[in-house]
Motif scaffolding. Structure first.
Motif, short mmCIF file in Angstrom:
data_model
loop_
_atom_site.label_atom_id
_atom_site.label_comp_id
_atom_site.label_asym_id
_atom_site.label_seq_id
_atom_site.Cartn_x
_atom_site.Cartn_y
_atom_site.Cartn_z
N LEU A 262 0.86 -1.18 0.00
CA LEU A 262 0.00 0.00 0.00
C LEU A 262 0.90 1.24 0.00
CD1 LEU A 262 -2.93 0.94 0.10
CD2 LEU A 262 -2.84 0.83 2.60
N PRO A 263 1.42 1.64 -1.17
CA PRO A 263 2.41 2.72 -1.27
C PRO A 263 1.93 4.04 -0.67
CG PRO A 263 2.24 1.51 -3.34
CD PRO A 263 1.12 1.03 -2.48
N PHE A 264 2.82 4.68 0.07
CA PHE A 264 2.57 5.99 0.68
C PHE A 264 1.28 6.00 1.52
CE2 PHE A 264 5.56 6.85 -2.65
CZ PHE A 264 6.37 7.84 -2.13
N LYS A 265 1.01 4.87 2.14
CA LYS A 265 -0.25 4.71 2.86
C LYS A 265 -0.43 5.72 3.99
CE LYS A 265 1.88 1.00 5.58
NZ LYS A 265 1.84 -0.46 5.87
N LEU A 266 0.65 6.11 4.65
CA LEU A 266 0.51 6.98 5.82
C LEU A 266 0.02 8.37 5.47
CD1 LEU A 266 3.66 6.03 7.93
CD2 LEU A 266 1.40 4.98 7.89
N LEU A 267 0.13 8.75 4.19
CA LEU A 267 -0.33 10.06 3.77
C LEU A 267 -1.73 10.03 3.18
CD1 LEU A 267 2.95 11.39 2.11
CD2 LEU A 267 2.21 11.63 4.49
N LYS A 268 -2.33 8.85 3.12
CA LYS A 268 -3.68 8.73 2.57
C LYS A 268 -4.71 9.38 3.49
CE LYS A 268 -3.11 4.58 -0.26
NZ LYS A 268 -3.66 5.15 -1.49
N ASP A 269 -5.70 10.02 2.89
CA ASP A 269 -6.73 10.70 3.67
C ASP A 269 -7.70 9.71 4.29
OD1 ASP A 269 -8.19 13.40 4.28
OD2 ASP A 269 -9.74 12.03 3.52
N LEU A 270 -8.04 9.98 5.54
CA LEU A 270 -8.98 9.15 6.28
C LEU A 270 -9.95 10.08 7.00
CD1 LEU A 270 -9.26 6.06 6.69
CD2 LEU A 270 -7.93 6.30 8.79
N ASN A 271 -11.00 10.45 6.30
CA ASN A 271 -12.06 11.29 6.87
C ASN A 271 -11.53 12.62 7.41
OD1 ASN A 271 -14.74 11.88 7.51
ND2 ASN A 271 -14.60 10.95 9.54
N GLY A 272 -10.63 13.25 6.65
CA GLY A 272 -10.21 14.60 7.02
C GLY A 272 -8.78 14.76 7.45
N TYR A 273 -8.17 13.69 7.93
CA TYR A 273 -6.76 13.68 8.30
C TYR A 273 -6.07 12.52 7.60
CZ TYR A 273 -7.48 16.95 12.22
OH TYR A 273 -7.78 18.05 12.99
N SER A 274 -4.77 12.65 7.38
CA SER A 274 -4.03 11.50 6.89
C SER A 274 -3.94 10.45 8.00
CB SER A 274 -2.62 11.92 6.44
OG SER A 274 -1.87 12.38 7.56
N ILE A 275 -3.59 9.24 7.61
CA ILE A 275 -3.45 8.16 8.60
C ILE A 275 -2.45 8.56 9.68
CG2 ILE A 275 -2.57 5.82 8.94
CD1 ILE A 275 -3.74 5.10 6.20
N ILE A 276 -1.30 9.08 9.28
CA ILE A 276 -0.27 9.43 10.27
C ILE A 276 -0.73 10.58 11.16
CG2 ILE A 276 0.98 11.00 8.72
CD1 ILE A 276 2.50 8.59 11.35
N GLU A 277 -1.52 11.50 10.62
CA GLU A 277 -2.03 12.59 11.46
C GLU A 277 -3.03 12.07 12.50
OE1 GLU A 277 -1.94 16.69 8.96
OE2 GLU A 277 -3.25 15.12 8.15
N HIS A 278 -3.83 11.09 12.12
CA HIS A 278 -4.73 10.48 13.10
C HIS A 278 -3.93 9.86 14.25
CE1 HIS A 278 -8.83 10.84 11.64
NE2 HIS A 278 -8.44 10.55 10.41
N VAL A 279 -2.83 9.19 13.90
CA VAL A 279 -1.99 8.59 14.94
C VAL A 279 -1.40 9.67 15.84
CG1 VAL A 279 0.08 7.21 15.36
CG2 VAL A 279 -1.47 6.57 13.52
#
Length: 266
Positions: free
Chosen positions: A16-33
């Protein structure tokens, strides 16, 4: 006593390339973390722990934008990266969180920190939470010892190097029964995982960070969501590598204990 919360994160991923920057309901995955990490108590520093590969530089920018520290270390040796970060920031304990897990349990992170410090444990882990919901606690001197003695370089799966009760004070925390769904994947390894995570987060208000309990209730009410990634399996450590690690500790136990004494007395 200084405790650091280290978010292990890289952008290199074949599944899943560059998955941590994918948007997840308003924030990227890494931002949610990161947002979730900021709610954990008794932490002195939150540090995004990535590699020195230029491909991972966007993660440094994310850390800067979210007012947390970043640290660049080894690409393949995750434990060495964590150890170097711990040494650089002068930490006594670290709490390790993986950047692809935006639903890790904040409640159990708080429990882990309290028990880790109270019992002065070398390695603390939480058992039987869904995949992607646990965090790990490590005494920095235990991490230093492992990095001094180990011969393994690829340490993406590093638990067995610390879960050695003959050497370390290991503490296990049992998850409450209602949370024990060990085969449930709440992580982002595969495209199917991300699809499921998107379906989950879209059931909650924009830019929100739902609790693990509310997510499990959602999945109870809408079990069809569970089918999205049901066929995907969690990557495990190669049995030959596990055997090699365990045999290494058996063969070198006395030397390891002697070195432990020197490191812990510093």
């Amino acid at each position: 006593m200084k405790i650091g919360l280290l978010i292990t994160a890289r952008l290199k991923s074949s599944r899943l390339p560059f998955k941590l920057l994918k948007d997840l309901n308003g924030y990227s995955i890494i931002e949610h973390v990161i947002n979730r990490a900021k709610t954990i108590k008794n932490v002195d520093a939150i540090i995004l722990c990535t590699s020195n590969n230029k491909q991972d530089r966007p993660l440094v920018e994310v850390a800067l934008e979210n007012n947390i520290y970043s640290f660049l270390g080894s690409e393949e040796d995750v434990l060495q990266r964590l150890n170097d970060c711990s040494q650089f920031f002068g930490l006594d304990y670290i709490v390790s969180i993986t950047g692809e897990n935006p639903l890790f349990s904040v409640d159990y992170a708080n429990i882990l920190i309290d028990k880790m410090v109270a019992n002065q444990a070398d390695f603390t882990y939480i058992d039987h939470l869904p995949i992607g919901c646990a965090v790990y606690g490590i005494k920095s001197k235990a991490l230093e010892l492992v990095c001094e003695i180990k011969s393994e370089i690829d340490t993406e799966i590093w638990g067995p190097l610390l879960n050695q009760p003959e050497v370390f004070k290991v503490q296990r925390i049992e998850a409450n029964t209602y949370l024990q769904i060990p085969n449930l994947r709440l992580t982002n390894d595969y495209q199917e995982d991300f699809h499921m995570m998107t379906c989950i987060f879209n059931q909650f208000p924009h830019c929100s960070s739902p609790s693990l309990e509310s997510v499990l209730q959602l999945l109870h009410d809408k079990p069809e969501i569970l089918k999205i990634n049901a066929e995907k399996k969690q990557m495990a450590l190669d049995p030959e590598v596990l055997q090699r690690i365990n045999q290494f500790y058996i063969d070198n136990l006395d030397k390891i204990l002697d070195l432990k004494l020197k490191i812990y007395e510093k």
